[in-house]
Design a protein around this motif. Sequence first.
Motif, PDB file in Angstrom:
ATOM      1  N   MET A   1     -72.204   0.970  25.851  1.00  0.00           N
ATOM      2  CA  MET A   1     -73.380   1.575  26.452  1.00  0.00           C
ATOM      3  C   MET A   1     -73.004   2.672  27.434  1.00  0.00           C
ATOM      4  O   MET A   1     -73.686   3.663  27.512  1.00  0.00           O
ATOM      5  N   ILE A   2     -71.920   2.448  28.176  1.00  0.00           N
ATOM      6  CA  ILE A   2     -71.477   3.448  29.153  1.00  0.00           C
ATOM      7  C   ILE A   2     -71.072   4.741  28.447  1.00  0.00           C
ATOM      8  O   ILE A   2     -71.360   5.820  28.937  1.00  0.00           O
ATOM      9  N   THR A   3     -70.438   4.620  27.270  1.00  0.00           N
ATOM     10  CA  THR A   3     -70.015   5.827  26.562  1.00  0.00           C
ATOM     11  C   THR A   3     -71.206   6.626  26.052  1.00  0.00           C
ATOM     12  O   THR A   3     -71.150   7.848  26.040  1.00  0.00           O
ATOM     13  N   LEU A   4     -72.259   5.945  25.625  1.00  0.00           N
ATOM     14  CA  LEU A   4     -73.468   6.653  25.199  1.00  0.00           C
ATOM     15  C   LEU A   4     -74.093   7.380  26.387  1.00  0.00           C
ATOM     16  O   LEU A   4     -74.519   8.530  26.264  1.00  0.00           O
ATOM     17  N   PHE A   5     -74.124   6.733  27.527  1.00  0.00           N
ATOM     18  CA  PHE A   5     -74.637   7.338  28.755  1.00  0.00           C
ATOM     19  C   PHE A   5     -73.843   8.596  29.086  1.00  0.00           C
ATOM     20  O   PHE A   5     -74.414   9.647  29.384  1.00  0.00           O
ATOM     21  N   ARG A   6     -72.528   8.506  29.023  1.00  0.00           N
ATOM     22  CA  ARG A   6     -71.675   9.650  29.329  1.00  0.00           C
ATOM     23  C   ARG A   6     -71.844  10.761  28.306  1.00  0.00           C
ATOM     24  O   ARG A   6     -71.851  11.943  28.645  1.00  0.00           O
ATOM     25  N   ALA A   7     -71.983  10.394  27.031  1.00  0.00           N
ATOM     26  CA  ALA A   7     -72.152  11.386  25.976  1.00  0.00           C
ATOM     27  C   ALA A   7     -73.449  12.172  26.155  1.00  0.00           C
ATOM     28  O   ALA A   7     -73.474  13.398  26.000  1.00  0.00           O
ATOM     29  N   ILE A   8     -74.528  11.477  26.492  1.00  0.00           N
ATOM     30  CA  ILE A   8     -75.807  12.150  26.727  1.00  0.00           C
ATOM     31  C   ILE A   8     -75.692  13.087  27.921  1.00  0.00           C
ATOM     32  O   ILE A   8     -76.144  14.241  27.869  1.00  0.00           O
ATOM     33  N   ASN A   9     -75.076  12.616  28.986  1.00  0.00           N
ATOM     34  CA  ASN A   9     -74.882  13.454  30.171  1.00  0.00           C
ATOM     35  C   ASN A   9     -74.058  14.687  29.852  1.00  0.00           C
ATOM     36  O   ASN A   9     -74.399  15.790  30.280  1.00  0.00           O
ATOM     37  N   ILE A  10     -72.984  14.521  29.119  1.00  0.00           N
ATOM     38  CA  ILE A  10     -72.113  15.640  28.769  1.00  0.00           C
ATOM     39  C   ILE A  10     -72.856  16.649  27.905  1.00  0.00           C
ATOM     40  O   ILE A  10     -72.764  17.864  28.126  1.00  0.00           O
ATOM     41  N   LEU A  11     -73.612  16.173  26.925  1.00  0.00           N
ATOM     42  CA  LEU A  11     -74.369  17.065  26.050  1.00  0.00           C
ATOM     43  C   LEU A  11     -75.352  17.915  26.848  1.00  0.00           C
ATOM     44  O   LEU A  11     -75.406  19.141  26.687  1.00  0.00           O
ATOM     45  N   PHE A  12     -76.126  17.288  27.717  1.00  0.00           N
ATOM     46  CA  PHE A  12     -77.104  18.038  28.497  1.00  0.00           C
ATOM     47  C   PHE A  12     -76.424  18.973  29.502  1.00  0.00           C
ATOM     48  O   PHE A  12     -76.919  20.075  29.744  1.00  0.00           O
TER      49      PHE A  12
END
Length: 88
Positions: A1-12
């Motif tokens: 879950m943390i990696t998905l959170f980080r991926a979304i943050n990085i994308l935006f």
Amino acid sequence: MITLFRAINILFNIIEFLIVIRILLSLLNIGPYNPLGKIVYEVTEPILGFARQLIYKSGINTGMFDFSPLLAILILRLISALLLRILF
């Protein structure tokens, strides 16, 4: 879950960074025909076009200033916050 959170943050964050780069390219008079400009314009135009339409449809007269990058970044941050609240 943390990696998905980080991926979304990085994308935006990347999209916001590209919008800032596009602002700088327009100030330096580097158009969409430059290879770097072309990539930046293709990635940022969908969100900036949407922001321009919102400004136009709201009837706000911005004169010679283009506030679509500012509105686009605001929209991105709202979408990011909503996504992260829904997912986490």
